[in-house]
Design an enzyme around this catalytic site. Sequence first.
Site, PDB file in Angstrom:
ATOM      1  N   GLY A  21       1.114  -1.317  -0.151  1.00 45.86           N
ATOM      2  CA  GLY A  21       0.002  -0.233  -0.058  1.00 45.86           C
ATOM      3  C   GLY A  21       0.872   1.277  -0.186  1.00 45.86           C
ATOM      4  CG  ASP A  22       0.373   3.744   2.686  1.00 45.34           C
ATOM      5  OD1 ASP A  22      -0.295   3.727   2.238  1.00 45.34           O
ATOM      6  OD2 ASP A  22       1.095   2.905   3.716  1.00 45.34           O
ATOM      7  CB  ALA A  80      -5.888   2.517   3.592  1.00 41.93           C
ATOM      8  CG  HIS A 111      -6.065   6.781  -2.175  1.00 44.61           C
ATOM      9  ND1 HIS A 111      -4.680   6.184  -2.268  1.00 44.61           N
ATOM     10  CD2 HIS A 111      -6.724   6.395  -1.945  1.00 44.61           C
ATOM     11  CE1 HIS A 111      -6.067   4.680  -2.791  1.00 44.61           C
ATOM     12  NE2 HIS A 111      -7.338   5.044  -2.446  1.00 44.61           N
ATOM     13  NE  ARG A 124       2.594   5.658   4.878  1.00 42.00           N
ATOM     14  CZ  ARG A 124       2.573   6.135   3.917  1.00 42.00           C
ATOM     15  NH1 ARG A 124       2.825   6.794   3.396  1.00 42.00           N
ATOM     16  NH2 ARG A 124       0.441   6.809   3.442  1.00 42.00           N
TER      17      ARG A 124
END
Length: 429
Positions: free
Chosen positions: A11-12, A38, A40, A307
Amino acid sequence: MVTAIVGANWGDEGKGKITDMLGEKSDIIVRFQGGSNAGHTIINNYGKFALHLLPSGVFYDHTTSIIGNGVALNIPYLIQEINSLVERGVPKPKILVSNRAQILMPYHIKFDEYEEERLGKKSFGSTKSGIAPFYSDKYAKIGFQVSELFADEETLREKIHRVAEQKNVILVHLYKKDPINEEELFQTLMEYRDMVEPYACDTAAFLQNAIREGKNILLEGQLGTLKDPDFGIYPMVTSSSTLAAYGAIGAGIPPYEIKKIVTVVKAYSSAVGAGEFVSEIFGDEADELRRRGGDGGEFGATTGRPRRMGWFDAVASRYGCKMQGATDVAFTVLDVLGYLDEIPVCVGYEIDGKVTKEFPTTIELAKAKPVYEVLPGWKQDIRGIKTYEELPENCRKYIEFIEKEIGVPITMVSNGPDRHDIIYREGVK
Ligand code: GDP
């Protein structure tokens, strides 16, 4: 034509930016899985936005945005997200919500919190948006579809009672919390009904008509292959499929209509939450990459938490592309690596003394050690560059090395967070 935009990694990867960019030439943009768990990040002429539930196409006035049946629909959150765009000067987007989408209930969020609390150190690192309890209920057949809000009062009250009876056993006995108040829940659902009514319709029929009319449709995925419940790092995964194939189900279209699968691959690795991460780096090296990463650092768009960082993992990314069925790769955040003298790339996993390039199941993955190949850096800021030929030689070598490793043509290179920071590579397919 239908194009899916999905992630190859954890992801990301920058799917929001790519969707926003390709949205310019699209008629309809669909969210087909996941929920508001999540985010964006999108930067465009209206400013910088973190979207969680709305598709990344909401900024254009020529597009219709769809919340498909596969999504975990948090109704008050959706309304709040729409309002927050309008407050910042974005024209009110055209939004449709599937009448088959299921509703994320207030108790799903509570169950998520209570379970993470119960698990303590062994928790999944959930964003506590209620996603796992939501999908559990959907498949246990005790979820509520949008269409059920429009049922007669008796039917709805009867279902609330049936569900509450079961939930309350766990709430009271396992979590030691208050039981569900059925009257309050009924009133909440009536409020949800009024909020969602202007948007609810048969979106599958809408999309199938649009396909017949030759419209351009984007399916926007959330998270990436490695968070897929079947093919990811189970159990540290999300609760709905993150694969392009699921786009057909979560939007309600024939699978053979998905002609292009743009898989977004990030130039280095980042992950949130717990789970195996072979090329993870730590200490100052990780801090520097985190600080320079993405747009303003690698911190969660939903939670703000830092992260986990790592070098590019070619084993995981090749597998990630393969399971997506990638036809094209969009290679993102490459500009971030411009400060490095040398760039390690993980090209194999050593497991029990043997090197493999195949991505294994989680049990084997836990034993894997990264095998690195080190490439020279380019020591230059590449933002603003518009053509592939203008990129520094070592930067092109990095792209071409990775393209060979993952085995899918890199047709787009993203060299900045802005909508126009993109280099198209013609002729690589
Ligand atoms: P998504 O969930 O896949 O859409 O990814 P996120 O939005 O969570 O994370 C991607 C982050 O990287 C966002 O902050 C983007 O603005 C940023 N981003 C996307 N593409 C690029 C790029 O090419 N360069 C830089 N520097 N940032 C990028």
